[in-house]
Design a protein around this motif. Structure first.
Motif, short mmCIF file in Angstrom:
data_model
loop_
_atom_site.label_atom_id
_atom_site.label_comp_id
_atom_site.label_asym_id
_atom_site.label_seq_id
_atom_site.Cartn_x
_atom_site.Cartn_y
_atom_site.Cartn_z
N SER A 1 0.66 -1.64 0.67
CA SER A 1 0.33 0.53 0.32
C SER A 1 0.87 1.13 0.18
N GLY A 2 0.57 2.31 -0.90
CA GLY A 2 1.64 3.35 -0.88
C GLY A 2 1.35 4.58 0.58
N THR A 3 0.16 4.55 1.62
CA THR A 3 -0.41 4.53 2.97
C THR A 3 0.61 4.60 3.41
N ARG A 4 0.94 2.83 3.54
CA ARG A 4 1.84 2.22 4.43
C ARG A 4 3.50 2.33 3.77
N ILE A 5 3.45 2.49 2.55
CA ILE A 5 5.25 3.14 2.05
C ILE A 5 5.27 3.99 2.70
N ALA A 6 4.62 4.73 2.68
CA ALA A 6 4.59 6.52 2.90
C ALA A 6 4.79 6.86 5.06
N ALA A 7 4.18 5.71 5.45
CA ALA A 7 4.11 5.65 7.11
C ALA A 7 5.65 5.53 7.50
#
Length: 304
Positions: free
Chosen positions: A200-206
């Motif tokens: 997930s992009g959200t997971r990667i960013a976090a």
């Protein structure tokens, strides 16, 4: 090699239905006719296209390769059909849009506004995760996608059209919600987070954000939808990091709280992405221009 378009369509049908008999029914042909056409293709390439395992037909490596080109050829013919129809004044107005699941919280508003300007537009909408978005782009099976961080090295064009703030959410009963000042990031070192799947992009960013501050994101659970994360946070199973676009209703109903944490929100962006080589008919082209010019005024980021 002298394989016909009709034979390629038969190949696709057999794969789609996993059966000569069912493919024959779908194409209004006889089962022996399907078998004969497959056999003729195999003679053309001097390689088998299928292996039989019981009642199933399994593609060989050669079958996979030929199917790939069959799909590419069909997609290009469909694009050509749309362009030629427009030249004759027979605009059909089809748009195939694929989006990240998080974008589903705001994209319907964008599509509705577009449809008011172009009422003849026929929109097909697919919602999937990041892996599905990349596959749709690589396979050229969609006109464009709405996603967060675009991939690098896929020969793609990306248009940024809106901010996508990532915030930390908590249940109203969580002790950190009683803090009146900005919460130092180090105070979250021992907190457990409900997170998206690894791709997930959200997971990667976090994870990148925490690593840049020499911290590790401690995970309690992994979910593949923002809705599941919100429910888990409301059940007091941990904190969450989600797009601000996904929690407008929960904030209004006071079921979730956005924590005021040092260096948050993580500011990401929404992009509309398509292949460099994609040739658009009028409606997809109009949608691209509409998003680029109107999205920032039509879509409002929820206040916190």
């Amino acid at each position: 090699m002298n394989i016909t378009l009709r034979q390629l369509r038969i190949l696709e049908a057999v794969v789609e239905h996993n059966s000569y008999t069912d493919a024959a029914k779908a194409l209004f042909m006889s089962q022996p006719a399907i078998s004969m056409q497959i056999k003729q293709m195999e003679l053309q390439i001097d390689l088998p296209l299928f292996n039989r395992e019981g009642k199933q037909v399994i593609l060989t490596e050669a079958g996979h390769e030929l199917l790939h080109y069959a799909q590419k050829i069909r997609q290009q013919l469909e694009e050509a059909e749309l362009v030629l129809q427009e030249l004759k004044g027979l605009k059909r107005g089809r748009l195939h849009l694929t989006m990240a699941s998080t974008a589903n919280y705001f994209a319907p508003q964008l599509i509705a506004a577009f449809h008011r300007v172009y009422p003849g537009a026929q929109v097909t909408l697919d919602v999937t995760n990041r892996t599905g978005l990349l596959e749709a782009l690589d396979n050229n099976s969609t006109d464009m996608v709405i996603m967060g961080r675009p991939p690098v090295g896929h020969q793609l064009t990306s248009i940024r059209f809106m901010d996508n703030p990532l915030v930390i959410i908590a249940a109203p009963s969580h002790p950190l919600t009683r803090q009146t000042k900005t919460i130092p990031l180090k105070d979250l070192a021992d907190e457990l987070f409900i997170v998206r799947e690894r791709d997930s992009g959200t997971r990667i960013a976090a994870e990148r954000f925490f690593a840049s501050h020499d911290m590790q994101l401690k995970t309690a659970m992994e979910m593949n939808r923002s809705e599941a994360i919100k429910q888990a946070v409301m059940a007091e199973l941990g904190l969450g990091i989600v797009s601000l676009h996904t929690i407008e209703m929960e904030l209004a109903l006071k079921r979730l709280v956005v924590l005021k944490v040092e260096d948050f929100p993580i500011m990401r962006h929404w992009y509309i992405v398509h292949r460099d080589s994609k040739r658009f008919s009028a409606i997809p082209e109009a949608f691209l221009n509409f998003v680029a010019s109107e999205a920032s005024t039509l879509l409002q980021i929820p206040a916190v």
